[in-house]
Design an enzyme around this catalytic site. Structure first.
Site, PDB file in Angstrom:
ATOM      1  N   ASP A 206       0.744  -1.171   0.065  1.00 50.68           N
ATOM      2  CA  ASP A 206      -0.064   0.133  -0.137  1.00 50.68           C
ATOM      3  C   ASP A 206       0.868   1.177   0.043  1.00 50.68           C
ATOM      4  O   ASP A 206       2.053   1.301   0.468  1.00 50.68           O
ATOM      5  CB  ASP A 206      -1.136  -0.021   1.256  1.00 50.68           C
ATOM      6  CG  ASP A 206      -2.191   1.142   1.342  1.00 50.68           C
ATOM      7  OD1 ASP A 206      -2.119   1.360   0.121  1.00 50.68           O
ATOM      8  OD2 ASP A 206      -2.599   1.202   1.972  1.00 50.68           O
TER       9      ASP A 206
ATOM     10  N   HIS B 128       2.858   3.353  -8.865  1.00 48.44           N
ATOM     11  CA  HIS B 128       2.930   1.936  -9.292  1.00 48.44           C
ATOM     12  C   HIS B 128       3.931   1.351  -9.681  1.00 48.44           C
ATOM     13  O   HIS B 128       4.493   0.197  -9.500  1.00 48.44           O
ATOM     14  CB  HIS B 128       1.530   1.832 -10.065  1.00 48.44           C
ATOM     15  CG  HIS B 128       0.618   2.197  -9.403  1.00 48.44           C
ATOM     16  ND1 HIS B 128      -0.082   1.945  -8.174  1.00 48.44           N
ATOM     17  CD2 HIS B 128      -0.733   3.135  -9.856  1.00 48.44           C
ATOM     18  CE1 HIS B 128      -1.042   2.381  -7.932  1.00 48.44           C
ATOM     19  NE2 HIS B 128      -1.638   3.094  -8.761  1.00 48.44           N
TER      20      HIS B 128
ATOM     21  N   LEU C 129      11.098 -20.595  -3.465  1.00 48.43           N
ATOM     22  CA  LEU C 129      10.154 -19.661  -2.938  1.00 48.43           C
ATOM     23  C   LEU C 129       8.924 -19.784  -3.636  1.00 48.43           C
ATOM     24  O   LEU C 129       9.007 -19.769  -5.120  1.00 48.43           O
ATOM     25  CB  LEU C 129      10.672 -18.306  -2.817  1.00 48.43           C
ATOM     26  CG  LEU C 129       9.546 -17.327  -2.526  1.00 48.43           C
ATOM     27  CD1 LEU C 129       9.123 -17.359  -1.084  1.00 48.43           C
ATOM     28  CD2 LEU C 129      10.281 -15.910  -2.689  1.00 48.43           C
TER      29      LEU C 129
END
Length: 254
Positions: A34, A51, A145
């Protein structure tokens, strides 16, 4: 009240803490990324620049998680509510997965990272869905991962869809109501096959879950920081893990 909540759930401290060894590393970390827009605004830049910088943070934190030995990393990339944003911003956001995966797939493959998608495929632009699905397929054989992108994801819809599916099985006589339990519910969630997050991180100072993994976060530790996602660093990530290591998880027990 705000300070009390931050003290209760955990907040970034001003001073770095020593790593408490390599034991008790959270197996699964989920992050609500965020603050991209506010980061850009604070610098006099358009939201799109925020962004784009946030995309770079995805690579940085993925590598940090892998180096630390985290097994699962789930990133809240785009919620079902984010479609309400301006059209130009949404279109830009829908191009980022393709750009990110094109630029980073080689390094992700070298790190043996497996990519997964968690969200509703319906409604995603073809170019977005195609880019993610190609990355999922290309990395399907990797066993390092597991990097999951929650894209077009909303937890309430996820749970409602699961309940509908279970209800159909009961109606068709395939399942008895008495057979419905936690594991049965979890098998119908979009996160099926993933362990529940041990640690949730949210950046930018907000103190809410925003319809993210409401079922799965039932007993997760939570850590909040005022740092905006584009400037979230390795050290911020490690600080969250250090805080996690200091806590005693009781799962409702003593």
């Amino acid at each position: 009240m705000l300070q009390r909540l931050k003290a209760l759930f955990g907040k970034a401290s001003a001073k770095p803490l020593p790593m408490h060894g390599t034991d008790n590393i959270p197996q699964h970390i989920a992050i609500i990324m965020d603050g991209n827009g506010r980061w850009a605004k604070s610098r006099g830049l358009p939201r799109m620049a925020g962004h784009h910088s946030g995309m770079k943070a995805v690579k940085r934190i993925t590598m940090a998680a892998d180096n630390l030995g985290v097994k699962f990393l789930t990133l809240y990339a785009f919620s079902t509510e984010n479609w309400k944003r301006p059209k130009a911003e949404v279109e830009f956001l829908m191009k980022l997965p393709q750009e990110f995966l094109t630029l980073e797939i080689r390094d992700l493959m070298a790190k043996n990272v497996q990519i997964r998608l968690m969200g509703n495929r319906e409604g995603l632009p073809d170019h977005t869905l195609r880019a993610v699905e190609e990355a999922v397929e290309r990395t399907s054989g990797n066993n390092g991962l597991v990097l999951t992108f929650a894209l077009n994801y909303g937890s309430r819809k996820e749970m409602i869809d699961a309940i509908k599916c279970i209800s159909r099985d009961v109606k068709d006589g395939k399942l008895s109501p008495d057979e419905i339990d936690v594991s049965h519910m979890e098998s119908h969630l979009l996160s099926a096959g993933l362990p529940d997050p041990d640690l949730l991180i949210r950046t930018s100072g907000e103190l809410r879950l925003s319809n993210f993994m409401l079922w799965q976060l039932a007993y997760s530790e939570m850590w909040f920081t005022d740092v905006y996602w584009p400037e979230f660093s390795d050290e911020h990530f490690y600080e969250a893990v250090r805080e996690y290591q200091r806590r005693a998880r009781r799962y409702g027990g003593l």
